[in-house]
Design a protein around this motif. Structure first.
Motif, PDB file in Angstrom:
ATOM      1  N   LEU A 180      28.183 -24.822  19.776  1.00 41.13           N
ATOM      2  CA  LEU A 180      29.364 -25.678  19.869  1.00 41.13           C
ATOM      3  C   LEU A 180      29.420 -26.685  19.238  1.00 41.13           C
ATOM      4  O   LEU A 180      28.663 -27.534  19.082  1.00 41.13           O
ATOM      5  CB  LEU A 180      29.514 -26.075  21.421  1.00 41.13           C
ATOM      6  CG  LEU A 180      30.534 -27.017  21.882  1.00 41.13           C
ATOM      7  CD1 LEU A 180      32.078 -26.027  21.598  1.00 41.13           C
ATOM      8  CD2 LEU A 180      30.356 -27.687  23.205  1.00 41.13           C
ATOM      9  N   MET A 181      30.613 -26.759  18.347  1.00 42.31           N
ATOM     10  CA  MET A 181      30.726 -27.903  17.639  1.00 42.31           C
ATOM     11  C   MET A 181      31.906 -28.636  18.291  1.00 42.31           C
ATOM     12  O   MET A 181      33.101 -28.378  18.575  1.00 42.31           O
ATOM     13  CB  MET A 181      31.594 -27.494  16.258  1.00 42.31           C
ATOM     14  CG  MET A 181      30.813 -26.785  14.990  1.00 42.31           C
ATOM     15  SD  MET A 181      29.321 -27.949  14.390  1.00 42.31           S
ATOM     16  CE  MET A 181      30.335 -29.192  14.094  1.00 42.31           C
ATOM     17  N   ALA A 182      31.546 -29.797  18.771  1.00 39.81           N
ATOM     18  CA  ALA A 182      32.613 -30.544  19.631  1.00 39.81           C
ATOM     19  C   ALA A 182      32.906 -31.845  18.965  1.00 39.81           C
ATOM     20  O   ALA A 182      31.868 -32.886  18.907  1.00 39.81           O
ATOM     21  CB  ALA A 182      31.993 -30.866  20.934  1.00 39.81           C
ATOM     22  N   TYR A 183      34.184 -32.090  18.542  1.00 37.43           N
ATOM     23  CA  TYR A 183      34.642 -33.237  17.994  1.00 37.43           C
ATOM     24  C   TYR A 183      35.381 -33.889  19.293  1.00 37.43           C
ATOM     25  O   TYR A 183      36.228 -33.451  19.710  1.00 37.43           O
ATOM     26  CB  TYR A 183      35.658 -33.080  17.027  1.00 37.43           C
ATOM     27  CG  TYR A 183      34.942 -32.537  15.852  1.00 37.43           C
ATOM     28  CD1 TYR A 183      34.671 -31.177  15.441  1.00 37.43           C
ATOM     29  CD2 TYR A 183      34.460 -33.283  14.850  1.00 37.43           C
ATOM     30  CE1 TYR A 183      34.027 -30.716  14.244  1.00 37.43           C
ATOM     31  CE2 TYR A 183      33.720 -33.138  13.525  1.00 37.43           C
ATOM     32  CZ  TYR A 183      33.861 -31.655  13.284  1.00 37.43           C
ATOM     33  OH  TYR A 183      33.058 -31.134  12.184  1.00 37.43           O
ATOM     34  N   VAL A 194      26.807 -29.461  18.628  1.00 39.48           N
ATOM     35  CA  VAL A 194      26.803 -30.639  17.746  1.00 39.48           C
ATOM     36  C   VAL A 194      27.953 -31.526  18.058  1.00 39.48           C
ATOM     37  O   VAL A 194      29.146 -31.015  18.378  1.00 39.48           O
ATOM     38  CB  VAL A 194      27.144 -30.149  16.356  1.00 39.48           C
ATOM     39  CG1 VAL A 194      27.327 -31.301  15.341  1.00 39.48           C
ATOM     40  CG2 VAL A 194      25.931 -29.357  15.635  1.00 39.48           C
ATOM     41  N   LEU A 195      27.530 -32.678  18.709  1.00 36.91           N
ATOM     42  CA  LEU A 195      28.437 -33.637  19.192  1.00 36.91           C
ATOM     43  C   LEU A 195      28.850 -34.750  18.318  1.00 36.91           C
ATOM     44  O   LEU A 195      28.149 -35.369  18.153  1.00 36.91           O
ATOM     45  CB  LEU A 195      27.846 -34.071  20.510  1.00 36.91           C
ATOM     46  CG  LEU A 195      28.730 -35.305  21.276  1.00 36.91           C
ATOM     47  CD1 LEU A 195      29.916 -34.522  21.801  1.00 36.91           C
ATOM     48  CD2 LEU A 195      27.925 -35.687  22.513  1.00 36.91           C
ATOM     49  N   VAL A 196      30.164 -34.639  17.969  1.00 38.96           N
ATOM     50  CA  VAL A 196      30.764 -35.647  17.216  1.00 38.96           C
ATOM     51  C   VAL A 196      31.434 -36.641  17.894  1.00 38.96           C
ATOM     52  O   VAL A 196      32.608 -36.124  18.639  1.00 38.96           O
ATOM     53  CB  VAL A 196      31.518 -35.329  15.881  1.00 38.96           C
ATOM     54  CG1 VAL A 196      32.010 -36.198  15.042  1.00 38.96           C
ATOM     55  CG2 VAL A 196      30.717 -34.173  15.138  1.00 38.96           C
ATOM     56  N   SER A 197      31.203 -37.955  18.046  1.00 43.52           N
ATOM     57  CA  SER A 197      31.812 -38.755  18.673  1.00 43.52           C
ATOM     58  C   SER A 197      31.971 -40.163  18.086  1.00 43.52           C
ATOM     59  O   SER A 197      30.945 -40.410  17.458  1.00 43.52           O
ATOM     60  CB  SER A 197      31.540 -39.052  20.106  1.00 43.52           C
ATOM     61  OG  SER A 197      32.201 -39.741  20.951  1.00 43.52           O
ATOM     62  N   GLU A 198      32.769 -40.945  18.452  1.00 42.47           N
ATOM     63  CA  GLU A 198      32.983 -42.401  18.053  1.00 42.47           C
ATOM     64  C   GLU A 198      32.301 -43.123  19.301  1.00 42.47           C
ATOM     65  O   GLU A 198      32.247 -44.425  19.136  1.00 42.47           O
ATOM     66  CB  GLU A 198      34.317 -42.932  17.674  1.00 42.47           C
ATOM     67  CG  GLU A 198      34.382 -42.527  16.240  1.00 42.47           C
ATOM     68  CD  GLU A 198      35.904 -42.754  15.759  1.00 42.47           C
ATOM     69  OE1 GLU A 198      36.771 -43.095  16.642  1.00 42.47           O
ATOM     70  OE2 GLU A 198      36.241 -42.717  14.413  1.00 42.47           O
ATOM     71  N   ASP A 199      32.386 -42.643  20.395  1.00 43.97           N
ATOM     72  CA  ASP A 199      32.121 -43.388  21.629  1.00 43.97           C
ATOM     73  C   ASP A 199      30.551 -43.390  21.791  1.00 43.97           C
ATOM     74  O   ASP A 199      29.757 -42.357  22.300  1.00 43.97           O
ATOM     75  CB  ASP A 199      32.639 -42.418  22.643  1.00 43.97           C
ATOM     76  CG  ASP A 199      32.416 -43.170  24.244  1.00 43.97           C
ATOM     77  OD1 ASP A 199      31.533 -44.177  24.280  1.00 43.97           O
ATOM     78  OD2 ASP A 199      33.132 -42.900  25.237  1.00 43.97           O
ATOM     79  N   LEU A 200      29.855 -44.572  21.301  1.00 40.59           N
ATOM     80  CA  LEU A 200      28.581 -44.613  21.344  1.00 40.59           C
ATOM     81  C   LEU A 200      27.778 -44.434  22.693  1.00 40.59           C
ATOM     82  O   LEU A 200      26.741 -43.704  22.683  1.00 40.59           O
ATOM     83  CB  LEU A 200      28.020 -45.942  20.699  1.00 40.59           C
ATOM     84  CG  LEU A 200      28.346 -46.061  19.012  1.00 40.59           C
ATOM     85  CD1 LEU A 200      27.878 -47.169  18.737  1.00 40.59           C
ATOM     86  CD2 LEU A 200      27.612 -44.912  18.344  1.00 40.59           C
TER      87      LEU A 200
END
Lengths: 552, 352
Positions: A473-476, A505-511
């Motif tokens: 899963l590519m999760a943006y 793969v988790l892409v996030s700006e929420d640290l």
């Protein structure tokens, strides 16, 4: 009651009482007048603290099947930041569109500076002095900042010189610390910068009520703080800032007053001071938020090798800042790899290279140990790759099609009768049974996606991509636009997928989200992976520095 | 309600915005006729008389009706030629040129493959017409897929290339040696002519739009292809990311559209003209394009829109014949119809 609160809030020392009142609405402005707010230190808008800039009474608006706004009262004063808080579908966006003249209310009264008015169109709203910064900006990418701003100031016609507008942009930019280059091409700006251009546009167009619709959803963490500083400045200069959001932390940080919406109704209007997160959550959702049990035990990975592996992948020349510059990483089955970074640092390219949407200059990509280059997207999806893109409406959904049709997008061959004829009943049965096991509630299956709010669109994408328990899963930004409760459920779903052996793969700006979910964490900066961490042993500070290009 | 403009109010009052789309479209068409009637009044003609003549001349007689049918054949076909590519988001303004190339290819079959058997000849001509139109449409879509060239420009301009290409043949290689120098090919033999209904020009080509409409309707609404086409048209990026072969769909939709326009060309030469010459089409392709937009690219709607256009065009001929109006005036009426139908559609969207 509200008026009293306001009076105590709007101290004479804070709110400027400049003699020069902008009459931006009635008389077409001249260039000299436009620069007036800045010459006077942008203190031109007068407020006396007793009369709201904008006041709504009994606003109702219904759409087929939904009462989006139910008898809403709202006052916004000059010199305050007023937050409208509510979860997805609470009616926030509808209310804002009414204020901006996009929708007409079914009933109710709008008064601008005490005078009852009808906002028939966005143009009328702008003439009154109501400006809106939408979630999706209204800038033309091919034009420069100056040109975009000039387009928005029609009263000047085509005769105002670029230099004059550029100077005004510069003045506003300096005054509020926006750091806008008037000559930059808008398409080259980051989302945060475009938002600032929108704001400058409104200020120069002499808006007095500034509406921000979920302004922080496109911003990196450090940009959010910058925006809030701008809010403070605007407030000091007497602007009324209306701030639509579902993020409680931000509301507590900035708002002078908070109006909470739930199911289209105002459930509370409270001063920002003294409000607590727990209370606001309870008001917003009507219930307490359940704790998600974090399962940190599932860390043993199967030894069968990585689900996805990138080896020294380049998509751009070394001196081209956009693109990947020798990225190597892997994700194991049953692992969540968090990717921290400010958007635009190559995260988007990771997924597009994996799917084969973007060409590599060099390097290779492996899926379950096999070279994935040259594989069709369909075969990647068949192999169990799921994808939650960064722009769900633009990349994952067909807005003109129904929820149901979007749920089976690209998978129709499964519902073909003899290959060609579509078996709609079978399709509906399949969708129903899949959704019955899925914890998020979706909008009715026959609704067209274009009519859904951002959070509801996100739910449809989540349902499609997560319900089939993907292997990769590519999760943006999977929880972007979701309310607190749904976001928690979604995090639970991601962990469930991981526990079932999915590689994420988790892409996030929420640290916070990254720290809570990731088994491993890497930081991307300018197309490179600049650090790898175990979330337990990493500090926010460290990662924040790497994200912004500081080396350790 | 009180916030709506007067026009919206009148419209909302008349139909409460819940009337079925058919009724609303009829209302828009009626408005166009009213405005055109006012225009006639303004230039001193009697609109009642004009409309009476127009409808009597078209719907009031067997001959008139058959002429309406004759015109509907190419309108429906070129309408579908715009509607099918429209489903995948392509705008095919090239129906006119695709029709000409279809006519050219069908004529080529007659000239070089004369087989003498009508049951073999006509299907061969139809197949050639389809392939010709499809190939002509393919140029535009391949340019788009490979180089990103806008298909509106290429299809529009390729119309003129097609028309000139026909001239090259009928003024040169294919010119009838016994034709007294006229730029016509030799007349087709009876085996290459679509038989007509006794006493009229309504010919067997009528089966082509019937088959095409039924097939298009079924494919677009009942098959996985139709769904995928809508997805490609609605958001090609999302479709591509979900594994739908977007480029293939674009090519096939444009080629099928071009092919159907090519059938219209075959039907015109084999059913009406009986030879190839310049100017066989007289805007049939563009009028079909209008029909498709009037109908919102809906196959059954295209039949209705084509009927309306055919009545107006044939009615215009009747009026010209009886000396009331130049037939070109009918293009004003068509323009008004388009304006009102599309205008109301926008209004509905704005108020929805």
């Amino acid at each position: 009651m509200i008026h009293k609160l306001m009076r105590s809030k709007a101290e004479p020392g804070v709110v400027s009482e400049s003699a020069h009142t902008v009459a931006g609405a009635e008389s077409p402005a001249t260039p000299a007048e436009t620069s007036a707010p800045h010459k006077n230190g942008a203190t031109a808008i007068s407020t006396n603290g007793t009369q709201p800039s904008l006041s709504l009474r009994g606003i109702c608006k219904s759409f087929p099947g939904v009462l989006a706004n139910d008898n809403i009262d709202l006052d916004v004063f000059g010199g305050e930041v007023h937050a409208v808080l509510g979860e997805n579908g609470a009616g926030k966006t509808t209310l804002m569109k009414i204020l901006y003249g996009v929708y007409q209310p079914d009933s109710g009264v709008i008064a601008f500076k005490g005078r009852e008015t009808r906002i028939q169109s966005p143009n009328a709203g702008r003439r009154l002095g109501i400006g809106m910064v939408f979630q999706n900006f209204s800038l033309i990418p091919a034009l420069t900042v100056v040109e975009n701003v000039a387009l928005f100031l029609p009263s000047y016609g085509m005769f105002l010189s670029r230099r004059a507008i550029a100077r005004q942009i510069q003045e506003v930019s300096d005054k509020y610390g926006l750091q806008i280059d008037p000559k930059a091409r808008t398409g080259d700006l980051s989302l945060g910068e475009r938002q600032k251009v929108e704001l400058v546009k409104l200020i120069l167009a002499r808006a007095e009520v500034l509406i921000f619709d979920e302004p922080t959803s496109v911003l990196a963490p450090h940009e959010v703080d910058g925006l809030f500083r701008v809010f403070d400045e605007l407030k000091r200069d007497g602007y009324a800032v209306l701030f639509i959001t579902h993020k409680i932390q931000e509301v507590l940080q900035t708002a002078d007053r908070i109006t909470v919406l739930r199911h289209g109704k105002v459930v509370e209007c409270t001063p920002g001071e003294g409000a607590t997160a727990d209370h606001l959550v309870a008001m917003m959702l009507g219930i307490g938020v359940p704790e998600v049990v974090r399962n940190t035990q599932m860390r043993q990975h199967s030894a069968n090798g990585a689900a996805v592996e990138f080896r020294d992948v380049w998509t751009a020349e070394k001196n081209d800042p956009r693109g990947l510059h020798g990225v190597s990483f892997h994700v194991m089955p049953g692992e969540i790899l968090g990717i921290a970074g400010i958007s635009g640092n190559g995260q988007q390219q990771l997924g597009e290279v994996l799917l084969g949407l973007q060409r590599r200059r060099s390097g290779s990509v492996y899926l379950f140990g096999e070279d994935a280059s040259g594989r069709s997207i369909a075969s990647m999806l068949d192999a169990g790759v799921a994808y939650i893109p960064e722009d769900v409406l633009g990349m994952a959904m067909v807005p003109t099609m129904k929820v149901e049709e979007n749920l089976v997008l690209g998978e129709l061959q499964k519902y073909g009768n003899g290959g060609i004829w579509l078996d709609r009943k079978g399709m509906r049965r399949q969708v129903d049974s899949t959704l019955s096991r899925f914890p998020l509630k979706l909008a009715p299956l026959d609704t067209r996606v274009e009519h859904l709010s951002g959070g509801n669109i996100q739910r449809v994408v989540l349902a499609r991509e997560l319900a089939m328990s993907p292997k990769v899963l590519m999760a943006y930004y999977p929880t972007r636009g979701l309310d607190v409760l749904t976001a928690e459920t979604t995090r639970g779903l991601l962990m469930e997928c991981r526990d079932n052996g999915g590689a994420i793969v988790l892409v996030s700006e929420d640290l916070e989200e990254l720290f809570a979910l990731s088994d491993r964490l890497v930081v991307m900066y300018q197309g490179n992976i600049v650090g790898e961490f175990q979330p337990e042993s990493a500090s926010l500070h460290e990662i924040g520095l790497l994200m912004t290009g500081h080396h350790m | 309600m009180e916030y709506r403009s007067t026009l919206q109010q009148a419209y909302g009052f008349a139909f409460n915005l819940t009337a079925p789309p058919v009724v609303r479209s009829l209302f828009a068409v009626a408005m166009a006729f009213v405005v055109f009637g006012l225009l006639l009044l303004a230039i001193g003609r009697d609109p009642v008389e004009a409309y009476t003549k127009m409808f009597q001349g078209t719907l009031g007689s067997k001959l008139g009706l058959s002429e309406v049918g004759v015109k509907m054949i190419p309108f429906v076909l070129t309408g579908l030629a715009a509607a099918i590519p429209a489903r995948v988001g392509l705008i095919n303004v090239g129906g006119e040129g695709q029709l000409y190339i279809g006519a050219w290819a069908a004529t080529g079959v007659v000239l070089y493959l004369g087989v003498g058997q009508i049951w073999l000849m006509l299907p061969l001509m139809a197949a050639a017409g389809f392939l010709g139109g499809a190939a002509w449409g393919a140029i535009a879509v391949f340019l788009r897929n490979w180089r990103g060239v806008n298909e509106v420009i290429t299809t529009l301009l390729s119309n003129y290339v097609a028309i000139l290409l026909i001239n090259v043949f009928v003024f040169g290689l294919w010119k009838n040696p016994d034709g007294f120098g006229y730029p016509y090919t030799a007349d087709f033999g009876t085996e290459a002519i679509l038989p007509a209904l006794a006493g009229t020009r309504l010919h067997l080509g009528l089966v082509l739009p019937v088959i095409a409409v039924v097939a298009s309707y079924l494919v677009l609404t009942r098959t996985t292809w139709g769904y995928n086409m809508r997805a490609v048209g609605g958001n090609p990026e999302a479709a591509r990311r979900r594994g739908i072969p977007v480029g293939t769909y674009l090519v096939i939709a444009m080629m099928v559209g071009g092919g159907i326009a090519g059938l219209a060309g075959m039907s015109e030469v084999a059913g009406i003209q009986h030879h190839l010459r310049p100017g066989i089409s007289n805007n049939l392709g563009f009028l079909g394009f209008l029909a498709s937009w009037l109908a919102g690219h809906n196959p059954t709607g295209i039949v209705a829109a084509s009927f309306l256009l055919a009545v107006i065009i044939v009615g215009g001929d009747v009026l010209q014949f009886s000396g009331n109006l130049p037939s070109a005036a009918m293009f004003i009426l068509i323009g008004l119809v388009l304006f009102f139908v599309l205008g109301f559609r926008r209004l509905e969207r704005a108020t929805a």
